[in-house]
Structures are given as structure tokens and as C-alpha cells.
Design a protein around this motif. Sequence first.
Motif: not given
Length: 121
Positions: A24, A68, A87, A89, A91, A94, A99, A101, A104
Motif C-alpha cells: 500500500m 477492484t 491498497n 491486495n 479485495f 471495501p 481506501t 483497492y 493484487d
Amino acid sequence: MQTVYQTTINKIGSSVSDFLGEKMFILFGDNAPAELADYCLLINVKEIDGEIGQGDVLVFNNKEYKITAVGDAVKKNLGSLGHITLNFNGFDTPELPGTLYLEDTDIQVPEVGSQIQILRK
């Protein structure tokens, strides 16, 4: 693709790389509080032209990343303070309101002068 948001990284805090293991980055406008600035990518605060949604693309460090999920406060915070977390990752729901997302992937600290864009497909 429509450009929804575009800004430039003006300064990189000395502790930004501390978050690479968490996948992140924290964005903040040049007005970041001194106690946070070392952990942030400092950017120009710019208005957002449209909505930011799942499936849109973030261009960061000259690479494209699929968005995402989008926290509820991302548009407001990014447009007014330049302050959100990116971030990487993957996901799809949320967890935090401020944030954005992204898919990944491993990330690298960008260079000063790098552009950040959000593109609507």
C-alpha cells in the motif's frame, strides 16, 4: 477511456517504503500534516471529473492496475485533500472508506514527477 483523475507526485516521504510489504501507499496533498508526510506520496490536489468505480483503471508508476473496490470516502477525500490509501491486495469489497483497492500485485516506490491517473473504461 475517460480520464477521471490525474495528478503528479511532488515528493516521496522518507518512510514510504515501510508500507511495501503491506502492498500500500498513502497519498496526501502537499498540505499533509508533518507527522504524516514521511509516510506519504505527496501530490497535487486536483478535482475528480466523474465517478470512480470497480473495473476502472489506475495508472501508477507507468503501469495499469484494475480497481477492484472503492471506499465510500475515496472521491471526497481525494478531491478535497488528496488523501487516500492505495491498497494493492485485490479485495473486491471495501474495508475502509478512504481506501482504493487494486489488483493484487507487488509494488515499487515511484519517482518524483510520476503521474497518477484514474481512467474510466
